[in-house]
Design an enzyme around this catalytic site. Structure first.
Site, PDB file in Angstrom:
ATOM      1  N   ASP A  15       0.699  -1.274  -0.096  1.00 38.98           N
ATOM      2  CA  ASP A  15      -0.055  -0.050   0.024  1.00 38.98           C
ATOM      3  C   ASP A  15       0.962   1.212   0.156  1.00 38.98           C
ATOM      4  OD1 ASP A  15      -2.166  -1.529   0.313  1.00 38.98           O
ATOM      5  OD2 ASP A  15      -1.979  -1.738   2.302  1.00 38.98           O
ATOM      6  N   GLU A  16       2.189   1.172  -0.608  1.00 34.98           N
ATOM      7  CA  GLU A  16       2.801   2.406  -0.561  1.00 34.98           C
ATOM      8  C   GLU A  16       2.370   3.218  -1.851  1.00 34.98           C
ATOM      9  OE1 GLU A  16       4.187  -0.699  -1.019  1.00 34.98           O
ATOM     10  OE2 GLU A  16       5.457  -1.198   0.797  1.00 34.98           O
ATOM     11  N   LYS A  18       2.074   1.995  -5.083  1.00 32.37           N
ATOM     12  CA  LYS A  18       2.902   1.311  -6.361  1.00 32.37           C
ATOM     13  C   LYS A  18       2.066   1.754  -7.594  1.00 32.37           C
ATOM     14  CE  LYS A  18       3.267  -2.548  -4.160  1.00 32.37           C
ATOM     15  NZ  LYS A  18       2.767  -2.184  -2.862  1.00 32.37           N
ATOM     16  N   GLY A  42      -3.780  -4.566  -4.568  1.00 32.59           N
ATOM     17  CA  GLY A  42      -5.048  -3.359  -4.995  1.00 32.59           C
ATOM     18  C   GLY A  42      -4.182  -2.278  -5.340  1.00 32.59           C
ATOM     19  N   HIS A  43      -3.885  -2.119  -6.632  1.00 33.50           N
ATOM     20  CA  HIS A  43      -2.925  -1.060  -7.183  1.00 33.50           C
ATOM     21  C   HIS A  43      -3.969   0.014  -7.922  1.00 33.50           C
ATOM     22  CE1 HIS A  43       0.827  -3.810  -7.646  1.00 33.50           C
ATOM     23  NE2 HIS A  43       0.280  -3.489  -6.371  1.00 33.50           N
ATOM     24  N   GLN A 226       2.437  -6.114  -2.906  1.00 31.32           N
ATOM     25  CA  GLN A 226       2.819  -6.082  -1.558  1.00 31.32           C
ATOM     26  C   GLN A 226       4.053  -5.181  -1.175  1.00 31.32           C
ATOM     27  OE1 GLN A 226       1.740  -9.318  -2.819  1.00 31.32           O
ATOM     28  NE2 GLN A 226      -0.233  -8.459  -2.778  1.00 31.32           N
TER      29      GLN A 226
HETATM   30  P1  IMP Z   1      -2.289 -12.848   2.039  1.00 35.26           P
HETATM   31  O1  IMP Z   1      -1.392 -12.275   1.113  1.00 35.26           O
HETATM   32  O2  IMP Z   1      -3.779 -12.494   1.594  1.00 35.26           O
HETATM   33  O3  IMP Z   1      -2.026 -14.182   2.331  1.00 35.26           O
HETATM   34  O4  IMP Z   1      -2.314 -11.891   3.417  1.00 35.26           O
HETATM   35  C1  IMP Z   1      -1.043 -11.828   4.099  1.00 35.26           C
HETATM   36  C2  IMP Z   1      -0.813 -10.664   5.126  1.00 35.26           C
HETATM   37  O5  IMP Z   1      -0.431  -9.985   3.689  1.00 35.26           O
HETATM   38  C3  IMP Z   1      -2.036 -10.049   5.482  1.00 35.26           C
HETATM   39  O6  IMP Z   1      -1.490  -9.011   6.676  1.00 35.26           O
HETATM   40  C4  IMP Z   1      -2.415  -8.964   4.350  1.00 35.26           C
HETATM   41  O7  IMP Z   1      -3.248  -7.983   4.894  1.00 35.26           O
HETATM   42  C5  IMP Z   1      -1.308  -8.438   3.725  1.00 35.26           C
HETATM   43  N1  IMP Z   1      -1.366  -8.248   2.348  1.00 35.26           N
HETATM   44  C6  IMP Z   1      -1.527  -9.031   1.394  1.00 35.26           C
HETATM   45  N2  IMP Z   1      -1.699  -8.328   0.287  1.00 35.26           N
HETATM   46  C7  IMP Z   1      -1.601  -7.056   0.494  1.00 35.26           C
HETATM   47  C8  IMP Z   1      -1.354  -5.830  -0.178  1.00 35.26           C
HETATM   48  O8  IMP Z   1      -1.502  -5.693  -1.572  1.00 35.26           O
HETATM   49  N3  IMP Z   1      -1.373  -4.646   0.413  1.00 35.26           N
HETATM   50  C9  IMP Z   1      -1.047  -4.548   1.876  1.00 35.26           C
HETATM   51  N4  IMP Z   1      -1.172  -5.726   2.541  1.00 35.26           N
HETATM   52  C10 IMP Z   1      -1.383  -6.902   1.933  1.00 35.26           C
END
Ligand code: IMP
Length: 428
Positions: A15-16, A18, A42-43, A226
Site C-alpha cells: 500500500d505504498e 505502487k 490492489g493497485h 505487496q
Molecule cells: P495474504 O497475502 O492474503 O495471504 O495476506 C497476508 C498478509 O499480507 C496480510 O497481513 C495482508 O493484509 C497482507 N497483504 C496482502 N496483500 C497486501 C497488499 O496488497 N497490500 C497490503 N497488505 C497486503
C-alpha cells in the site's frame, strides 16, 4: 535517465502507492510485468479524476501500445482476472496488449475456502489477517508440486485429472479438520474450463517475450505487489504473504536473469501503514495516527479494511534498501503530511533498554522493540501543485533530504497528490 530493465518494489508493508508510480513510469516503458502475488493486491491508479483499482492486471493496462504481462510467479484467480479485463473492455480502456504466462498457477475457489478456514483454525491469537484471496494455499500447492497452471485450464483431460486429485484431498481436509461441507467437482471444473477458454488467447511464454523485448532494447518495468516487510523470506514472519515481493522475486517470477536488471526503485510512503496483524514498531494508535488514516484515505483497496497508521521507520527502510539493492526511491503521499506541526521519524529502536539499529524481521523480536523518534519540522502549505523539488516548502525539502541521507538512496520521484500529473520527477 530511464534504464532498460527496472524493478519497482514496495519498501514497507504494501500500500505504498505502487500503482500510481507504475502508472507514472509506464508512459516511458514498453512492457509492464507483474511478477508475484495475486488478487490480494490492489493497485490504485487515478487518471483524469477517475479511479481504477487493479488487483491482478498490471497497472500499465490503461496505456495504448504497451505490452502488459502477468508472469509465472503470479497466482491468478482467473474469474477475477476475466472480470477485471471485461470491465476495462466494456469501457474501451483495455488499451495495452495482455500476455499471461501459461506457467502461472491458478487460484481455485477451494484455495479461498482453505484461506478462510486456516485463519479460523489459527485462532484469535495467531490470526494473520490475510486477504482471504486464496494466496497462501495456492502457493502451498505450487511448492507441494500439486498446483494447476493457467496452461492446464486449456487441457480438459489434464485439468480433470489434477482438479479431481486435489479436490479429493481438499474435501477430506474440509470435512475432517475444518468441519466444513465438501466442494462439488463438476461446477468448479466447468467454470475453470470456461474461463480457461476465454483466457486462452492471452496465454503464452512470458519469459520468452520479456527477454525478447529486452534484447530489442525495449524498456521493461517489473511491478512488484505487496511490500518488502510482507516478503515470506525477508518480512515480519509469520505475518507475511506467501510470495517474494522483494526485488529478487522479480527475476524468479518473470524468468529474467539478475544480470539484466538495471535499477531497483523502492516505493516508500512518507509515513507507514500496515493492514492485517503483525508487528509495526512505529504504529500510532492515537489521534495523529487516526489523522493520517483520514487524510491519507488509508483503507484497503482490496478488503476495505482500515489500515493501521504510523510514522516513517528508517530502521526498516535501511533494511529494505539492503535486501532489495534499492538504488532509487519513489516517495509517495508527501502531501498527506502537510499541516503536520512536527513529523516523527524512527531512527533506531530500544529493546530492553539496549539500542538496536539493524532491523530484525522476526515478529517475536519486533514485538518487543520501542522506536526512538527524531522530530522534524512540518509545513502548512498545500504542495499538490508543486511540480519541481524547488517549489516544495523548505521543511518538505528537508524531510526528503533527510530520507536520502539516512537511507543513502536518492529520492527521484515524489508524489504530491493521487493523480497521474501530481508527481515531481527528479532525474528519473
Ligand atoms: P495474504 O497475502 O492474503 O495471504 O495476506 C497476508 C498478509 O499480507 C496480510 O497481513 C495482508 O493484509 C497482507 N497483504 C496482502 N496483500 C497486501 C497488499 O496488497 N497490500 C497490503 N497488505 C497486503
Amino acid at each position: 535517465m530511464r534504464r532498460n530493465a527496472e524493478i519497482l518494489i514496495g519498501a514497507q508493508w504494501g500500500d505504498e502507492g505502487k500503482g500510481r508510480v507504475v502508472d507514472a513510469l509506464a508512459g516511458q516503458s514498453d512492457v509492464i510485468v507483474r511478477y508475484q502475488g495475486g488478487a490480494n493486491a490492489g493497485h490504485t491508479v487515478i487518471v483524469g479524476g477517475e479511479e481504477y483499482v487493479f488487483h491482478i492486471l498490471p497497472s500499465g493496462m490503461l496505456y495504448t501500445g504497451k505490452l502488459c504481462i502477468i508472469g509465472n510467479g503470479v497466482v491468478i484467480d482467473p474469474e477475477q482476472l476475466l472480470s477485471e479485463l471485461q470491465g476495462l473492455q466494456q469501457e474501451g480502456k483495455d488499451r495495452a496488449r495482455l500476455l499471461i504466462s501459461r506457467d502461472a498457477h491458478v487460484v481455485f475457489p477451494y484455495h479461498k475456502t482453505l484461506d478462510g478456514a486456516d485463519e479460523v483454525f489459527r485462532g484469535k491469537e495467531h490470526v494473520i489477517g490475510t486477504t482471504k484471496r486464496g494466496i497462501g494455499p495456492c502457493y502451498v500447492d505450487k511448492y507441494n508440486r500439486t498446483g494447476i497452471t493457467m496452461g492446464d485450464l486449456t487441457n480438459p483431460d489434464v485439468l480433470r485429472e489434477k482438479l479431481s486429485r486435489n479436490l479429493k484431498k481438499v474435501n477430506l481436509l474440509l470435512a475432517r479438520i475444518y468441519s466444513l461441507n465438501p466442494l462439488p467437482f463438476d461446477t468448479m471444473y466447468q467454470n475453470a474450463l470456461e474461463v480457461g477458454t476465454k483466457l486462452a488467447p492471452y496465454l503464452g511464454d512470458a519469459s520468452l517475450e520479456v527477454n525478447k523485448a529486452l534484447g530489442e532494447g525495449k524498456k521493461v518495468l517489473l511491478e512488484g505487489a505487496q511490500g518488502t516487510l510482507l516478503d515470506v523470506d525477508f518480512g515480519t514472519y509469520p505475518y507475511v504473504t506467501s510470495s517474494n515481493p522483494t526485488a529478487a522475486g522479480a527475476c524468479i517470477g518473470t524468468g529474467v536473469g539478475p544480470t539484466k536488471i538495471d535499477r531497483v526503485i523502492g516505493v516508500v510512503k512518507a509515513y507507514c501503514t500496515r493492514v492485517g496483524e503483525g508487528p509495526f514498531p512505529t504504529e500510532d494508535c492515537g489521534e495523529e495516527g487516526e489523522g493520517l488514516r483520514q487524510k491519507g484515505g488509508e483503507y484497503g483497496a482490496t478488503t476495505g479494511r482500515p489500515r493501521r497508521c504510523g510514522w516513517l521507520d528508517m530502521v526498516a527502510l535501511r533494511y529494505a534498501v539492503r535486501v532489495n539493492g534499492m538504488d532509487s526511491i519513489a516517495l509517495t503521499k508527501l502531501d498527506v503530511l502537510s499541516g503536520q506541526k512536527e513529523i516523527r521519524v524512527a531512527l533506531k529502536y530500544l529493546v530492553d533498554g539496549e539500542e538496536m539499529c539493524e532491523f530484525i524481521p522476526s515478529a517475536s523480536v519486533l514485538e518487543k522493540v520501542e522506536p526512538v523518534y527524531t522530530l522534524l519540522p512540518g509545513w502548512d502549505e498545500d504542495i499538490s501543485k508543486c511540480r519541481s523539488f524547488e517549489e516544495l516548502p523548505k521543511a518538505a525539502r528537508e524531510y526528503v533530504s533527510f530520507i536520502e541521507e539516512v537511507s543513502g538512496v536518492p529520492v527521484q520521484m515524489i508524489g504530491v497528490g493521487p493523480g497521474r500529473e501530481e508527481t515531481i520527477f527528479r532525474d528519473l
